[in-house]
Design a protein around this motif. Structure first.
Motif, PDB file in Angstrom:
ATOM      1  N   ASP A  86       6.270  -6.545 -12.677  1.00  0.00           N
ATOM      2  CA  ASP A  86       7.726  -6.526 -12.830  1.00  0.00           C
ATOM      3  C   ASP A  86       8.398  -5.870 -11.627  1.00  0.00           C
ATOM      4  N   LEU A  87       7.831  -4.762 -11.159  1.00  0.00           N
ATOM      5  CA  LEU A  87       8.408  -4.085  -9.996  1.00  0.00           C
ATOM      6  C   LEU A  87       8.265  -4.939  -8.738  1.00  0.00           C
ATOM      7  N   ASP A  89      21.908  -4.944  -7.945  1.00  0.00           N
ATOM      8  CA  ASP A  89      22.688  -3.727  -8.170  1.00  0.00           C
ATOM      9  C   ASP A  89      22.013  -2.799  -9.170  1.00  0.00           C
ATOM     10  N   LEU A  90      21.233  -3.388 -10.112  1.00  0.00           N
ATOM     11  CA  LEU A  90      20.597  -2.553 -11.136  1.00  0.00           C
ATOM     12  C   LEU A  90      19.475  -3.324 -11.821  1.00  0.00           C
ATOM     13  N   LEU A  91      18.374  -2.616 -12.088  1.00  0.00           N
ATOM     14  CA  LEU A  91      17.320  -3.117 -12.965  1.00  0.00           C
ATOM     15  C   LEU A  91      17.372  -2.324 -14.256  1.00  0.00           C
ATOM     16  N   ILE A 129      17.407   1.878 -10.927  1.00  0.00           N
ATOM     17  CA  ILE A 129      16.716   1.477 -12.157  1.00  0.00           C
ATOM     18  C   ILE A 129      17.180   2.350 -13.309  1.00  0.00           C
ATOM     19  N   TRP A 130      17.511   1.699 -14.411  1.00  0.00           N
ATOM     20  CA  TRP A 130      17.766   2.414 -15.659  1.00  0.00           C
ATOM     21  C   TRP A 130      16.588   2.147 -16.570  1.00  0.00           C
ATOM     22  N   LEU A 131      15.709   3.137 -16.701  1.00  0.00           N
ATOM     23  CA  LEU A 131      14.539   3.030 -17.563  1.00  0.00           C
ATOM     24  C   LEU A 131      14.919   3.505 -18.958  1.00  0.00           C
ATOM     25  N   VAL A 132      14.657   2.667 -19.939  1.00  0.00           N
ATOM     26  CA  VAL A 132      15.082   2.931 -21.318  1.00  0.00           C
ATOM     27  C   VAL A 132      13.858   3.042 -22.218  1.00  0.00           C
ATOM     28  N   PRO A 189      28.535  -7.710 -10.787  1.00  0.00           N
ATOM     29  CA  PRO A 189      27.326  -7.178 -10.145  1.00  0.00           C
ATOM     30  C   PRO A 189      26.095  -7.985 -10.558  1.00  0.00           C
ATOM     31  N   THR A 190      25.074  -7.898  -9.752  1.00  0.00           N
ATOM     32  CA  THR A 190      23.810  -8.554 -10.083  1.00  0.00           C
ATOM     33  C   THR A 190      22.908  -7.548 -10.783  1.00  0.00           C
ATOM     34  N   VAL A 191      22.678  -7.794 -12.056  1.00  0.00           N
ATOM     35  CA  VAL A 191      21.863  -6.909 -12.884  1.00  0.00           C
ATOM     36  C   VAL A 191      20.762  -7.736 -13.524  1.00  0.00           C
ATOM     37  N   VAL A 192      19.522  -7.291 -13.401  1.00  0.00           N
ATOM     38  CA  VAL A 192      18.409  -7.978 -14.044  1.00  0.00           C
ATOM     39  C   VAL A 192      17.746  -7.024 -15.022  1.00  0.00           C
TER      40      VAL A 192
END
Length: 268
Positions: A200-201, A214-216, A254-257, A183-186
Motif C-alpha cells: 500500500d505504501l 494531499d492525504l492518505l 498520512i492519517w492513520l486510523v 484535494p487529492t485524497v486516497v
C-alpha cells in the motif's frame, strides 16, 4: 512490520459460548489516530474527510456474523475479515463525492467496478475529465480516443457526478483549473495480511510521483477487533511503526486510523 502473534482470548467450549454467538449488532469506533507530516493541519482545513471517516465507522453493524476461529487447535471468537470489508464498503457508497476502487492510469483517475487500485479516493472530477479529454483528443491523443471518450461519458453519466456541460463539444477548449479544486485524497481499509501494508505504501509513493497526493487515509484494526481477526494482519501499531521507520522516503501526509469493536466479555 513483523508478523507478531495476536494475544487472543481462548474459548474452551465454543458451542456453549452463546453470549457471543447470539450477538446481532456490533458497535465499531475510531479509537486511535496517528497524524504523519501535516495530516492534522490538512484535516483542520478540510474537515469533510475526517467527518466522512467518523460517519463511516461510528455506526451499528448488523451485517457481521460472530463465529469461532481455530488456531493451533484452540478456539477464539472471530469475525470474518471479508464480512467487515464488505460492510465498510457498503457504507462507503453512501458518502457523497467519494470514488471507489480507484486507479491512476494514462494521467487520470479511473473508477473501477472491481477491486483495483485504492479502496476509495476524492479528486477534482472536472479536472480529471479534462485530463481524460486530453488523453483522447490532445496533442498526443490515442488512436481510439473518440471511442474511449464515449465510453467514459456513458459510464460517468450513469453515476451523474459531472454536469452535462462537461461532455459538450469544445467545453475544455478554454478550461482553467479552479483555485479551489478538490484535494487529492486516497484511502485504504486494510485488514488483511501484514505484507500488504508495504504494498500500500509503495502504491502511494508511486502515485505521488505521478500526480501528487494531499492525504492518505489508512484505516486499520486495533484492540479487541485485532484479536477477532486472522493472525499476521496489518494493524494500527504495526503500520505506525512502519511509517515511522520509512519517514525518510514517505513525503505524503498520512492519517492513520485505528478502529476497534465494542468488547463482549467472555465468561468461559
Amino acid at each position: 512490520m513483523n508478523p507478531e502473534k495476536i494475544q487472543r482470548t481462548w474459548i474452551k467450549k465454543p458451542k456453549e459460548d452463546t453470549e457471543w454467538l447470539q450477538i446481532k449488532e456490533f458497535q465499531i469506533q475510531l479509537v486511535d489516530n496517528f497524524y504523519y507530516r501535516n495530516a492534522k493541519t490538512f484535516l483542520e482545513v478540510f474537515p469533510k474527510y475526517k467527518n466522512d471517516v467518523y460517519n463511516l465507522i461510528h455506526k451499528s453493524f448488523d451485517d457481521l456474523s460472530p463465529v469461532h476461529g481455530t488456531e493451533n487447535k484452540k478456539h477464539y471468537r472471530k469475525i470474518s475479515t471479508k464480512e467487515i470489508n464488505k460492510a465498510l464498503r457498503n457504507r462507503l457508497m453512501e458518502i457523497p463525492d467519494i470514488h471507489l476502487e480507484v486507479s491512476f492510469m494514462d494521467g487520470y483517475f479511473q473508477d473501477n467496478d472491481k477491486a483495483k487500485g485504492f479502496d476509495f479516493a476524492y479528486y477534482d472530477e472536472e479536472l480529471n475529465a479534462k485530463k481524460i479529454h486530453d488523453y483522447c483528443f490532445g496533442h498526443r491523443s490515442v488512436n481510439d480516443g473518440d471511442t474511449h471518450w464515449r465510453n467514459f461519458v456513458t459510464k460517468q453519466q450513469k453515476k451523474n457526478y459531472l454536469s452535462n456541460q462537461v461532455f459538450e463539444d469544445n467545453y475544455f477548449d478554454n478550461f482553467e483549473p479552479n483555485d479551489e479544486s478538490t484535494p487529492t485524497v486516497v484511502g485504504e481499509i486494510q485488514l488483511a495480511n501484514w505484507a500488504l501494508g508495504y504494498y500500500d505504501l509503495f502504491k502511494v509513493l508511486h502515485l505521488d510521483n505521478l500526480t501528487g497526493i494531499d492525504l492518505l487515509i489508512y484505516i486499520t484494526p486495533t484492540g479487541n477487533l485485532e484479536k477477532l481477526l486472522s493472525s499476521n494482519i496489518v494493524t494500527y501499531e504495526k503500520m505506525k511503526k512502519t511509517i515511522e521507520t520509512y519517514s525518510s522516503v514517505l513525503k505524503v501526509p498520512i492519517w492513520l486510523v485505528g478502529i476497534d469493536i465494542e468488547e463482549v466479555s467472555s465468561t468461559q
